[in-house]
Design a protein around this motif. Sequence first.
Motif, mmCIF file in Angstrom:
data_model
loop_
_atom_site.group_PDB
_atom_site.id
_atom_site.type_symbol
_atom_site.label_atom_id
_atom_site.label_comp_id
_atom_site.label_asym_id
_atom_site.label_seq_id
_atom_site.Cartn_x
_atom_site.Cartn_y
_atom_site.Cartn_z
ATOM 1 N N GLU A 1 0.842 -1.195 0.000
ATOM 2 C CA GLU A 1 0.000 0.000 0.000
ATOM 3 C C GLU A 1 0.877 1.245 0.000
ATOM 4 N N GLU A 2 0.589 2.157 -0.897
ATOM 5 C CA GLU A 2 1.345 3.401 -1.007
ATOM 6 C C GLU A 2 0.916 4.345 0.112
ATOM 7 N N MET A 3 1.895 4.865 0.869
ATOM 8 C CA MET A 3 1.587 5.746 1.990
ATOM 9 C C MET A 3 2.096 7.163 1.774
ATOM 10 N N GLY A 4 2.858 7.391 0.720
ATOM 11 C CA GLY A 4 3.444 8.715 0.520
ATOM 12 C C GLY A 4 4.649 8.906 1.421
ATOM 13 N N ASP A 5 5.328 10.050 1.270
ATOM 14 C CA ASP A 5 6.479 10.386 2.118
ATOM 15 C C ASP A 5 7.535 9.283 2.115
ATOM 16 N N GLU A 6 7.766 8.682 0.957
ATOM 17 C CA GLU A 6 8.793 7.649 0.832
ATOM 18 C C GLU A 6 8.535 6.447 1.740
ATOM 19 N N ARG A 7 7.275 6.108 1.937
ATOM 20 C CA ARG A 7 6.933 4.943 2.756
ATOM 21 C C ARG A 7 5.933 4.070 2.008
ATOM 22 N N ILE A 8 6.022 2.765 2.248
ATOM 23 C CA ILE A 8 4.993 1.848 1.785
ATOM 24 C C ILE A 8 4.661 0.886 2.925
ATOM 25 N N LYS A 9 3.418 0.447 2.955
ATOM 26 C CA LYS A 9 2.997 -0.526 3.957
ATOM 27 C C LYS A 9 2.951 -1.887 3.286
ATOM 28 N N VAL A 10 3.594 -2.870 3.912
ATOM 29 C CA VAL A 10 3.665 -4.229 3.364
ATOM 30 C C VAL A 10 2.938 -5.170 4.324
ATOM 31 N N ARG A 11 2.085 -5.999 3.771
ATOM 32 C CA ARG A 11 1.348 -6.993 4.563
ATOM 33 C C ARG A 11 1.494 -8.343 3.864
ATOM 34 N N SER A 12 2.082 -9.310 4.562
ATOM 35 C CA SER A 12 2.235 -10.671 4.024
ATOM 36 C C SER A 12 1.199 -11.555 4.715
ATOM 37 N N ILE A 13 0.273 -12.104 3.926
ATOM 38 C CA ILE A 13 -0.867 -12.841 4.473
ATOM 39 C C ILE A 13 -0.825 -14.286 3.977
ATOM 40 N N VAL A 14 -0.857 -15.221 4.909
ATOM 41 C CA VAL A 14 -0.880 -16.646 4.571
ATOM 42 C C VAL A 14 -2.162 -17.246 5.145
ATOM 43 N N THR A 15 -2.912 -17.954 4.299
ATOM 44 C CA THR A 15 -4.123 -18.639 4.750
ATOM 45 C C THR A 15 -3.987 -20.125 4.468
ATOM 46 N N TRP A 16 -4.655 -20.933 5.291
ATOM 47 C CA TRP A 16 -4.674 -22.383 5.088
ATOM 48 C C TRP A 16 -5.924 -22.949 5.729
ATOM 49 N N LYS A 17 -6.230 -24.198 5.374
ATOM 50 C CA LYS A 17 -7.446 -24.848 5.873
ATOM 51 C C LYS A 17 -7.111 -26.107 6.654
ATOM 52 N N THR A 18 -7.854 -26.312 7.721
ATOM 53 C CA THR A 18 -7.856 -27.580 8.435
ATOM 54 C C THR A 18 -9.308 -27.964 8.638
ATOM 55 N N ARG A 19 -9.650 -29.141 8.187
ATOM 56 C CA ARG A 19 -11.030 -29.602 8.177
ATOM 57 C C ARG A 19 -11.867 -28.557 7.436
ATOM 58 N N SER A 20 -12.831 -27.952 8.101
ATOM 59 C CA SER A 20 -13.663 -26.949 7.410
ATOM 60 C C SER A 20 -13.351 -25.535 7.896
ATOM 61 N N PHE A 21 -12.229 -25.366 8.616
ATOM 62 C CA PHE A 21 -11.883 -24.052 9.158
ATOM 63 C C PHE A 21 -10.761 -23.418 8.348
ATOM 64 N N THR A 22 -10.869 -22.111 8.130
ATOM 65 C CA THR A 22 -9.815 -21.353 7.462
ATOM 66 C C THR A 22 -9.051 -20.554 8.508
ATOM 67 N N HIS A 23 -7.721 -20.651 8.451
ATOM 68 C CA HIS A 23 -6.863 -19.944 9.397
ATOM 69 C C HIS A 23 -6.014 -18.938 8.627
ATOM 70 N N GLN A 24 -5.469 -17.963 9.355
ATOM 71 C CA GLN A 24 -4.690 -16.923 8.695
ATOM 72 C C GLN A 24 -3.588 -16.408 9.621
ATOM 73 N N VAL A 25 -2.417 -16.161 9.032
ATOM 74 C CA VAL A 25 -1.313 -15.482 9.709
ATOM 75 C C VAL A 25 -0.995 -14.247 8.883
ATOM 76 N N GLU A 26 -0.768 -13.127 9.560
ATOM 77 C CA GLU A 26 -0.541 -11.866 8.861
ATOM 78 C C GLU A 26 0.628 -11.129 9.498
ATOM 79 N N LEU A 27 1.573 -10.695 8.663
ATOM 80 C CA LEU A 27 2.695 -9.871 9.118
ATOM 81 C C LEU A 27 2.573 -8.503 8.476
ATOM 82 N N ASP A 28 2.787 -7.453 9.250
ATOM 83 C CA ASP A 28 2.688 -6.078 8.748
ATOM 84 C C ASP A 28 3.990 -5.342 9.018
#
Length: 198
Positions: free
Chosen positions: A164-191
């Motif tokens: 995501e562009e933030m201006g002022d020579e900065r950007i926001k980075v988000r790395s999102i990983v999702t996976w499933k176990t049985r019928s549930f969806t899980h997620q890990v997110e780094l910002d």
Amino acid sequence: MLRMEKSGFTLLETLVSATILITTLVGFITLAALSLQTYQTTKQRYIASKIAQEGMELVMNKRDNNVLCVKSGSCSDLSCASGEDWRKGLLDQLGASCNFTDEQWAVDATKPHQLLSANTFDVYGGGTSPICIQSGGTDAGKFKHCEGAETPIPGNYTRRVEIEEMGDERIKVRSIVTWKTRSFTHQVELDSVIFGLP
């Protein structure tokens, strides 16, 4: 008068002993099942965290290559109407100028050429391609998007990197990983918010 002592257990004593034994065994079995489930959950979250961390590191590597290229003054690949910009290849560029928009990328560790200034990452395709581990060659052990007949990591992990562009020579980075176990969806997110040129 002689007294005879009874030997052995009565039926009631036997039932009480059996109940205590069964309750103890059920407790141990339940504890073992919960321990196994906790182990599996922790293992899945650990794998997801490693996949997300790798995505973040590849974006940082791309940023570093761009910044070095701009500082050396030798990279026409990052030129804009108003000069050079290290954010090219990280954000989606509209037109010939650096009119940037936010982007979702499929960041792949087995494509190091995409870290160079002239390249962008692949556009994220909505999670249709799960993550595999490269089995051989120079990229052995690295995470990549599955191609062809490769076997995905159990859990069908997917990764997308949002920038995501933030201006002022900065950007926001988000790395999102999702996976499933049985019928549930899980997620890990780094910002992270990253800077370019000082």
